[in-house]
Design an enzyme around this catalytic site. Structure first.
Site, short mmCIF file in Angstrom:
data_model
loop_
_atom_site.label_atom_id
_atom_site.label_comp_id
_atom_site.label_asym_id
_atom_site.label_seq_id
_atom_site.Cartn_x
_atom_site.Cartn_y
_atom_site.Cartn_z
CE1 TYR A 27 -3.85 -2.27 0.41
CE2 TYR A 27 -2.72 -3.14 2.34
CZ TYR A 27 -3.72 -3.22 1.41
OH TYR A 27 -4.63 -4.26 1.46
CG HIS A 32 -7.27 4.78 1.29
ND1 HIS A 32 -8.00 5.95 1.41
CD2 HIS A 32 -8.09 3.81 1.77
CE1 HIS A 32 -9.19 5.68 1.91
NE2 HIS A 32 -9.27 4.39 2.16
CE1 TYR A 77 -4.03 -3.63 5.99
CE2 TYR A 77 -4.14 -4.64 8.18
CZ TYR A 77 -3.61 -4.58 6.90
OH TYR A 77 -2.64 -5.48 6.53
CG ASP A 104 -7.19 9.15 1.26
OD1 ASP A 104 -7.03 8.80 2.46
OD2 ASP A 104 -8.09 8.66 0.54
CG ASN A 125 -15.12 3.97 5.17
OD1 ASN A 125 -16.21 4.49 5.39
ND2 ASN A 125 -14.95 3.08 4.21
#
Length: 199
Positions: A27, A32, A77, A104, A125
């Protein structure tokens, strides 16, 4: 009480600066992870290593404008970011107003930045989880533009897609500006930061 300047286990933290993202090399340069990229830039700027595992995060401390600051990259996460943030807030008894969250934003073009004193989750989220678990939306935030989702893309696929080389160059420049904005916010000059950097 004496403590080493960069000892995350000592007391006295006055601000928390948390960048949101997902742990793991897969990632690393995804949209993100704009928050993680900015925290890495901050650590480089203040010559510290983010190498402590505490508060469900990779973290360290540094001194910004004579204030001891905890830098955090949650390892929970994205969707559970609030677990890490509230654990550190509770430990150091830090109010939401002194927790700066960097993340982001798909509503902004790549390289754009927007600073807010407080606000809703805007459909993000990570922010949603922080608001839910902390019970407050009063934390200042720095939004890093990662580009609008193309029409044919699924949202999850878009935010987990990697930046192109040219986009990465812009993101790194924006991360540098975000570091300056963090310094201003900690110095009590949020309005100045917003005037300088909101785009």
């Amino acid at each position: 009480m004496f403590f080493k300047k960069n000892d995350v286990f000592s007391g006295g933290v006055e601000y928390i600066v948390v960048g949101l993202g997902n742990p793991g090399s897969q990632y690393a340069n995804t949209r993100h992870n704009a928050g993680f990229i900015t925290i890495d830039t901050l650590a480089e700027k203040y010559s510290v290593k983010i190498d402590r595992i505490k508060y469900k995060s990779l973290c360290t401390t540094c001194i910004i404008n004579d204030k001891k600051v905890l830098l955090m990259k949650p390892s929970t996460y994205m969707n559970l970011s609030g677990q890490a943030v509230t654990e550190a807030m509770n430990f150091f008894k830090i109010p939401p107003e002194k927790v700066i969250v960097i993340f982001d934003d798909i509503s902004l073009d790549v390289g754009k930045m927007r600073i807010r004193r407080k606000g809703s989750d805007g459909g993000h989220n990570g922010i949603k989880n922080i608001i839910y678990l902390s019970g407050s939306d009063m934390f200042p935030r720095i939004k890093i533009g990662v580009g609008h989702k193309p029409e044919k893309w699924n949202l999850a696929d878009w935010v987990l897609s990697s930046f192109s080389d040219s986009e990465m160059k812009l993101i790194k420049e924006t991360a540098e500006k975000a570091c300056d904005a963090v310094s201003l916010i900690i110095d009590g000059k949020t309005d100045r930061a917003m005037n300088l950097y909101n785009s």
